[in-house]
Design a protein around this motif. Structure first.
Motif, short mmCIF file in Angstrom:
data_model
loop_
_atom_site.label_atom_id
_atom_site.label_comp_id
_atom_site.label_asym_id
_atom_site.label_seq_id
_atom_site.Cartn_x
_atom_site.Cartn_y
_atom_site.Cartn_z
N VAL A 34 16.93 18.77 42.96
CA VAL A 34 17.29 19.74 41.92
C VAL A 34 16.72 21.11 42.23
CG1 VAL A 34 16.89 20.35 39.50
CG2 VAL A 34 17.66 18.04 40.09
N LEU A 35 15.46 21.16 42.60
CA LEU A 35 14.83 22.44 42.92
C LEU A 35 15.47 23.08 44.15
CD1 LEU A 35 11.07 21.52 42.33
CD2 LEU A 35 12.49 23.04 40.92
N ALA A 36 15.70 22.26 45.17
CA ALA A 36 16.31 22.79 46.39
C ALA A 36 17.75 23.23 46.14
CB ALA A 36 16.28 21.73 47.49
N GLY A 37 18.47 22.45 45.33
CA GLY A 37 19.85 22.81 45.02
C GLY A 37 19.95 24.11 44.25
N ALA A 38 19.06 24.27 43.25
CA ALA A 38 19.05 25.52 42.49
C ALA A 38 18.71 26.70 43.39
CB ALA A 38 18.06 25.42 41.33
N GLY A 39 17.76 26.49 44.31
CA GLY A 39 17.42 27.53 45.25
C GLY A 39 18.57 27.89 46.17
N ALA A 40 19.32 26.86 46.61
CA ALA A 40 20.47 27.11 47.47
C ALA A 40 21.56 27.89 46.74
CB ALA A 40 21.03 25.78 47.98
N VAL A 41 21.80 27.55 45.47
CA VAL A 41 22.78 28.30 44.68
C VAL A 41 22.33 29.75 44.53
CG1 VAL A 41 23.91 28.50 42.43
CG2 VAL A 41 23.59 26.24 43.46
N GLY A 42 21.04 29.93 44.23
CA GLY A 42 20.52 31.28 44.09
C GLY A 42 20.62 32.08 45.38
N ALA A 43 20.33 31.43 46.51
CA ALA A 43 20.42 32.11 47.80
C ALA A 43 21.88 32.49 48.12
CB ALA A 43 19.85 31.23 48.90
N SER A 44 22.80 31.58 47.83
CA SER A 44 24.21 31.87 48.12
C SER A 44 24.75 32.98 47.23
CB SER A 44 25.05 30.60 47.96
OG SER A 44 25.12 30.19 46.60
N ALA A 45 24.14 33.16 46.05
CA ALA A 45 24.58 34.23 45.15
C ALA A 45 24.27 35.61 45.72
CB ALA A 45 23.92 34.08 43.78
N GLN A 46 23.38 35.67 46.71
CA GLN A 46 23.06 36.95 47.32
C GLN A 46 24.05 37.31 48.42
OE1 GLN A 46 20.84 38.15 45.28
NE2 GLN A 46 20.77 36.03 44.52
N VAL A 47 24.88 36.35 48.81
CA VAL A 47 25.96 36.63 49.77
C VAL A 47 27.16 37.09 48.94
CG1 VAL A 47 27.37 35.72 51.65
CG2 VAL A 47 25.05 34.83 51.27
N ALA A 48 27.18 38.37 48.62
CA ALA A 48 28.17 38.89 47.66
C ALA A 48 28.49 40.34 47.94
CB ALA A 48 27.62 38.74 46.24
N PHE A 49 29.69 40.73 47.56
CA PHE A 49 30.06 42.14 47.59
C PHE A 49 31.09 42.38 46.51
CE2 PHE A 49 32.94 39.95 50.43
CZ PHE A 49 34.19 40.50 50.16
N THR A 50 31.08 43.59 45.98
CA THR A 50 31.99 43.96 44.91
C THR A 50 32.91 45.08 45.38
OG1 THR A 50 30.31 43.40 43.26
CG2 THR A 50 32.15 44.74 42.51
N ILE A 51 34.18 44.97 45.04
CA ILE A 51 35.15 46.04 45.31
C ILE A 51 35.64 46.52 43.95
CG2 ILE A 51 37.28 46.70 46.50
CD1 ILE A 51 36.90 44.29 48.33
N PRO A 52 35.03 47.57 43.39
CA PRO A 52 35.34 47.99 42.02
C PRO A 52 36.81 48.31 41.79
CG PRO A 52 33.37 49.09 42.84
CD PRO A 52 33.98 48.39 44.01
N GLN A 53 37.49 48.77 42.84
CA GLN A 53 38.91 49.10 42.69
C GLN A 53 39.77 47.86 42.45
OE1 GLN A 53 36.96 49.96 45.17
NE2 GLN A 53 36.88 52.20 45.32
N ILE A 54 39.24 46.69 42.83
CA ILE A 54 39.98 45.44 42.68
C ILE A 54 39.50 44.66 41.46
CG2 ILE A 54 40.47 43.20 43.73
CD1 ILE A 54 40.35 44.54 46.44
N SER A 55 38.17 44.52 41.34
CA SER A 55 37.63 43.68 40.27
C SER A 55 36.16 44.02 40.02
CB SER A 55 37.74 42.20 40.65
OG SER A 55 37.08 41.38 39.71
N PRO A 56 35.73 43.93 38.76
CA PRO A 56 34.30 44.06 38.48
C PRO A 56 33.52 42.80 38.83
CG PRO A 56 35.49 43.60 36.46
CD PRO A 56 36.53 43.77 37.54
N VAL A 57 34.23 41.75 39.16
CA VAL A 57 33.60 40.47 39.52
C VAL A 57 33.36 40.47 41.02
CG1 VAL A 57 33.84 37.96 39.50
CG2 VAL A 57 34.85 39.33 37.65
N PRO A 58 32.13 40.18 41.46
CA PRO A 58 31.86 40.19 42.90
C PRO A 58 32.47 39.00 43.63
CG PRO A 58 29.92 39.49 41.68
CD PRO A 58 30.93 39.93 40.66
N PHE A 59 32.79 39.21 44.88
CA PHE A 59 33.19 38.12 45.76
C PHE A 59 31.91 37.44 46.24
CE2 PHE A 59 36.64 41.09 45.76
CZ PHE A 59 37.79 40.33 45.92
#
Length: 203
Positions: A34-59
């Motif tokens: 559980v701890l490792a999984g939560a950490g993995a989800v949190g780490a993957s959330a940092q692999v992100a970028f936003t294109i405001p012209q397309i969406s306010p939601v990050p890829f």
């Protein structure tokens, strides 16, 4: 007469393959997962970028990680993992997308959807939903639909969008990426089970 040993239960999800010699060991194993999984989800959330012209939601990579955690952990472990991720992030741990935290963001509905999707995917995987390519495709589609079912309406309310605008901003731009992740998962999960079963049959 010597009593025969009780048969070893077949693993129902991939995490069940990790050995635990006792009830206490199983609890410790699951806590680490559980701890490792939560950490993995949190780490993957940092692999992100936003294109405001397309969406306010990050890829993000998070959606893929959430679905893999659900399939590999099963519903209980996955629910605890994503519940920890959601609760800790809302309380201030900066592991939401791009190091954010809290709940005052228009994309918080997707994070709620992560929890629901992980549990649903884990439930299906526990019943063999990740053992073949076709079943895994269905499992991933269900998971993605659940995420959007939470995320898109929340986005619409938070940003005062119409339903069409919310779909255009919160779902449509991400479908191509979802398809790529789906294909990868449809090869990865059944392939892992094939390797596991081949190894076990050779023992």
């Amino acid at each position: 007469m010597v009593a025969s040993a009780a048969p070893i239960a077949a693993p129902r999800v991939l995490a069940d393959l990790l050995p635990a010699s006792s009830r206490a060991a199983a609890i410790a194993r699951d806590a680490v997962l559980v701890l490792a999984g939560a950490g993995a989800v949190g780490a993957s959330a940092q692999v992100a970028f936003t294109i405001p012209q397309i969406s306010p939601v990050p890829f993000v990579l998070t959606t893929f990680t959430v679905l893999l955690v659900g399939a590999a952990f099963g519903p209980l472990r996955a629910g605890l993992t994503l519940g920890l991720y959601l609760a800790a992030g809302a309380a201030g741990v900066p592991w939401f997308t791009e190091g954010t935290s809290g709940y005052a963001m228009p994309t918080f509905g997707y994070i709620i959807g992560f929890l629901a999707a992980a549990v649903a995917v884990g439930f299906l995987a526990k019943r063999g939903g990740d053992r073949t390519v076709l079943k895994t495709v269905g499992l991933m589609v269900v998971g993605n639909v659940i995420m959007y079912a939470f995320g898109v309406p929340y986005l619409a309310v938070a940003l005062d969008m119409s339903a069409a605008q919310a779909l255009d901003a919160g779902m449509i731009p991400f479908l191509a990426g979802d398809f790529v992740k789906l294909v990868f998962a449809a090869l990865l999960l059944p392939g892992t089970w094939w390797a596991v079963n081949k190894f076990r049959s050779a023992e």
